[in-house]
Design a protein around this motif. Structure first.
Motif, mmCIF file in Angstrom:
data_model
loop_
_atom_site.group_PDB
_atom_site.id
_atom_site.type_symbol
_atom_site.label_atom_id
_atom_site.label_comp_id
_atom_site.label_asym_id
_atom_site.label_seq_id
_atom_site.Cartn_x
_atom_site.Cartn_y
_atom_site.Cartn_z
ATOM 1 N N ALA A 30 90.206 -15.320 24.586
ATOM 2 C CA ALA A 30 89.677 -16.408 23.774
ATOM 3 C C ALA A 30 90.301 -16.406 22.376
ATOM 4 C CB ALA A 30 88.166 -16.298 23.677
ATOM 5 N N ASN A 31 90.517 -15.216 21.825
ATOM 6 C CA ASN A 31 91.135 -15.119 20.504
ATOM 7 C C ASN A 31 92.649 -15.037 20.652
ATOM 8 O OD1 ASN A 31 88.788 -14.843 18.680
ATOM 9 N ND2 ASN A 31 88.358 -13.073 19.978
ATOM 10 N N THR A 32 93.357 -15.902 19.990
ATOM 11 C CA THR A 32 94.815 -15.892 20.039
ATOM 12 C C THR A 32 95.371 -15.669 18.643
ATOM 13 O OG1 THR A 32 94.918 -18.281 19.715
ATOM 14 C CG2 THR A 32 94.798 -17.500 21.985
ATOM 15 N N LEU A 44 85.635 -29.112 29.337
ATOM 16 C CA LEU A 44 84.623 -28.380 28.573
ATOM 17 C C LEU A 44 83.445 -28.043 29.481
ATOM 18 C CD1 LEU A 44 84.691 -30.579 25.334
ATOM 19 C CD2 LEU A 44 85.899 -28.425 25.759
ATOM 20 N N GLY A 45 83.287 -26.773 29.771
ATOM 21 C CA GLY A 45 82.209 -26.319 30.640
ATOM 22 C C GLY A 45 82.729 -25.864 31.986
ATOM 23 N N GLY A 46 82.311 -24.661 32.415
ATOM 24 C CA GLY A 46 82.792 -24.085 33.666
ATOM 25 C C GLY A 46 81.735 -24.008 34.737
ATOM 26 N N GLU A 69 84.802 -22.122 28.985
ATOM 27 C CA GLU A 69 83.448 -21.743 29.372
ATOM 28 C C GLU A 69 82.897 -20.720 28.373
ATOM 29 O OE1 GLU A 69 79.866 -20.796 30.703
ATOM 30 O OE2 GLU A 69 80.999 -22.521 31.428
ATOM 31 N N ALA A 70 81.649 -20.944 27.932
ATOM 32 C CA ALA A 70 81.055 -20.068 26.920
ATOM 33 C C ALA A 70 80.653 -18.703 27.477
ATOM 34 C CB ALA A 70 79.829 -20.746 26.299
ATOM 35 N N ARG A 71 80.282 -18.676 28.756
ATOM 36 C CA ARG A 71 79.822 -17.418 29.344
ATOM 37 C C ARG A 71 81.003 -16.591 29.852
ATOM 38 N NH1 ARG A 71 77.361 -18.436 33.837
ATOM 39 N NH2 ARG A 71 76.213 -16.476 33.911
ATOM 40 N N ASP A 72 80.679 -15.425 30.440
ATOM 41 C CA ASP A 72 81.736 -14.522 30.889
ATOM 42 C C ASP A 72 82.126 -14.747 32.340
ATOM 43 O OD1 ASP A 72 79.471 -13.596 32.129
ATOM 44 O OD2 ASP A 72 79.577 -11.550 31.331
ATOM 45 N N GLU A 73 81.642 -15.818 32.936
ATOM 46 C CA GLU A 73 82.009 -16.159 34.300
ATOM 47 C C GLU A 73 81.756 -17.642 34.543
ATOM 48 O OE1 GLU A 73 79.554 -14.197 37.172
ATOM 49 O OE2 GLU A 73 77.689 -14.959 36.329
ATOM 50 N N LEU A 74 82.363 -18.168 35.587
ATOM 51 C CA LEU A 74 82.138 -19.548 35.967
ATOM 52 C C LEU A 74 80.828 -19.676 36.746
ATOM 53 C CD1 LEU A 74 85.744 -20.499 37.144
ATOM 54 C CD2 LEU A 74 84.630 -21.133 34.992
ATOM 55 N N GLY A 75 80.270 -20.881 36.745
ATOM 56 C CA GLY A 75 79.057 -21.106 37.536
ATOM 57 C C GLY A 75 77.984 -21.911 36.850
ATOM 58 N N LEU A 255 92.213 -20.930 32.241
ATOM 59 C CA LEU A 255 90.796 -20.595 32.071
ATOM 60 C C LEU A 255 90.579 -19.759 30.827
ATOM 61 C CD1 LEU A 255 87.863 -20.481 33.128
ATOM 62 C CD2 LEU A 255 88.542 -18.462 34.453
ATOM 63 N N ARG A 256 89.598 -20.156 30.030
ATOM 64 C CA ARG A 256 89.145 -19.360 28.890
ATOM 65 C C ARG A 256 87.647 -19.130 29.010
ATOM 66 N NH1 ARG A 256 91.989 -20.726 23.088
ATOM 67 N NH2 ARG A 256 94.150 -20.476 23.759
#
Length: 395
Positions: A30-32, A44-46, A69-75, A255-256
């Motif tokens: 996420a950080n570049t 926007l949104g996974g 996606e804000a969380r650590d996984e999709l869903g 994916l981020r």
């Protein structure tokens, strides 16, 4: 027919909707080092809507996109966790409506079958025991009547729609056709049939929209799928079907995860998403799949704001709230039927529902508790509890 991005709006809004098994695809950090990057399309949104939007782009030959996606996984709201020895669902749990004959098939059911999701049929009304303050009392006929009352309300809503009459609340439509629950048993039966299903009271619900939702889900003759509810008991988590679908086409650079969107700036010339860590992505187009809850709570600032008609649409919808409580016992002490409903008429009627789904590894139940009539009609108390038997425990 191919999708040509030059013919679509720069900003498309799709309002749709942690666990044990993570998403297998490695992702870009996420950080570049740079403060910003660019892409053709920003998703926007996974959640399910975001993944399917990305899949659609891929199928149309457009692979210059990034899913954020804000969380650590999709869903999205498909979230599971380990409870004791078993994986349980914190969010969505059912595929509602599957397929009837050669009729339309629920696309979620298609994905569930494709990825081998283990499910169980929930027989909410065919396997029911009822109780009140005197003990077990058979008033299943009251529940059957509540189902008939709902069908009558849906038919009346359809009649109003065909005549282009103004919409009413579901409560008003129920009352107009003379279906007013008066006893504790009747209130509990209507609650289970309406409030528990839609997470809103009839007074809070659009009569026409609720009826249409029911028809397009459960009634094949009205364009729906089937009246079957399939509960996920897959120990990989319900989220598995959408994560594995994403894994089939999504590349690491597309994916981020762990990326929280703070602001979205958009215009005819493009879109820029600014994240909580100060980095950003600019794109020619963006597809927003944030939930209604995120949009209503202004968790993300859109600059400029949406047009009035979109603001009005968002304001007119509410997010239903369920609370799940999981309890585990060393031995089973409850009944074997799918559903048990308890009505306790104290000062004001109290209604409890227990639903036994007979899972493969546990005996899983839902427990819906209504504190009183005010809570029934305000929608404040909607609690689901799973009672799980550890079959390896000593008695």
């Amino acid at each position: 027919m191919r999708l040509h991005l030059k013919h679509i709006t720069p900003f498309l809004l799709l309002t749709a909707s942690r666990g044990i098994y993570g998403f297998a695809i490695p992702t870009r950090e996420a950080n570049t080092n740079s403060t910003g990057s660019t892409t053709k399309v920003l998703v926007l949104g996974g959640g399910v809507a975001g993944v399917i939007a990305a899949r659609t782009l891929h199928e149309q030959g457009i692979d210059d996109f990034v899913v954020v996606e804000a969380r650590d996984e999709l869903g999205g709201r498909l979230q599971s966790t380990l409870f004791g020895k078993y994986v349980v669902e914190l969010g969505a749990n059912w595929v509602q409506g599957t397929q009837t004959g050669n009729g339309p098939i629920n696309p979620i059911w298609t994905l569930a079958q494709k990825h081998g999701l283990e499910t169980h049929i929930s027989d909410f009304y065919g396997s029911l025991r009822t109780f009140d303050e005197t003990g077990e009392v058979d008033f299943v006929d009251v529940y059957n009547e509540a189902v008939d009352n709902f069908d009558s309300y849906v038919n009346y809503a359809g009649d109003r729609l065909s005549k282009e009459l103004v919409d009413l609340t579901a409560r008003s439509m129920y009352d107009y056709i003379g279906k007013k629950p008066r006893t504790a048993h009747e209130m509990g039966a209507e609650y289970m049939n309406f409030d528990w299903e839609y997470a809103q009271t009839p007074l809070q619900s659009s009569g026409i929209a609720t009826a249409r939702n029911s028809n397009l889900t459960f009634e094949p003759e009205a364009g729906g799928f089937s009246d079957v509810d399939m509960m996920s008991i897959d120990q990989r988590g319900f989220k598995t079907f959408i994560q594995q679908e994403a894994e089939s086409f999504l590349q690491p650079e597309q994916l981020r995860l762990n990326t929280l969107v703070n602001n979205v700036e958009w215009s005819d010339s493009g879109v820029k998403a600014i994240f909580s860590d100060g980095s950003s992505i600019s794109a020619d187009y963006a597809i927003c799949t944030f939930s209604v809850g995120v949009l209503k709570n202004n968790d993300v600032t859109f600059i400029p704001d949406f047009p009035d008609y979109k603001v009005e649409a968002i304001a007119s919808m509410t997010m239903g709230t369920y609370t799940k409580i999981f309890l585990q016992f060393p031995q089973k002490f409850w009944f074997d039927t799918e559903v048990g409903n308890l009505i306790l008429p104290f000062i004001k009627p109290i209604s409890n529902s227990i639903l036994n789904h007979g899972c493969a590894h546990t005996h899983s139940l839902d427990f819906t508790q209504i504190l009183n009539v005010d809570d029934i009609r305000s929608g404040k108390a909607l609690i689901r509890t799973a009672l799980c038997q550890d079959q390896e425990s000593s008695l």
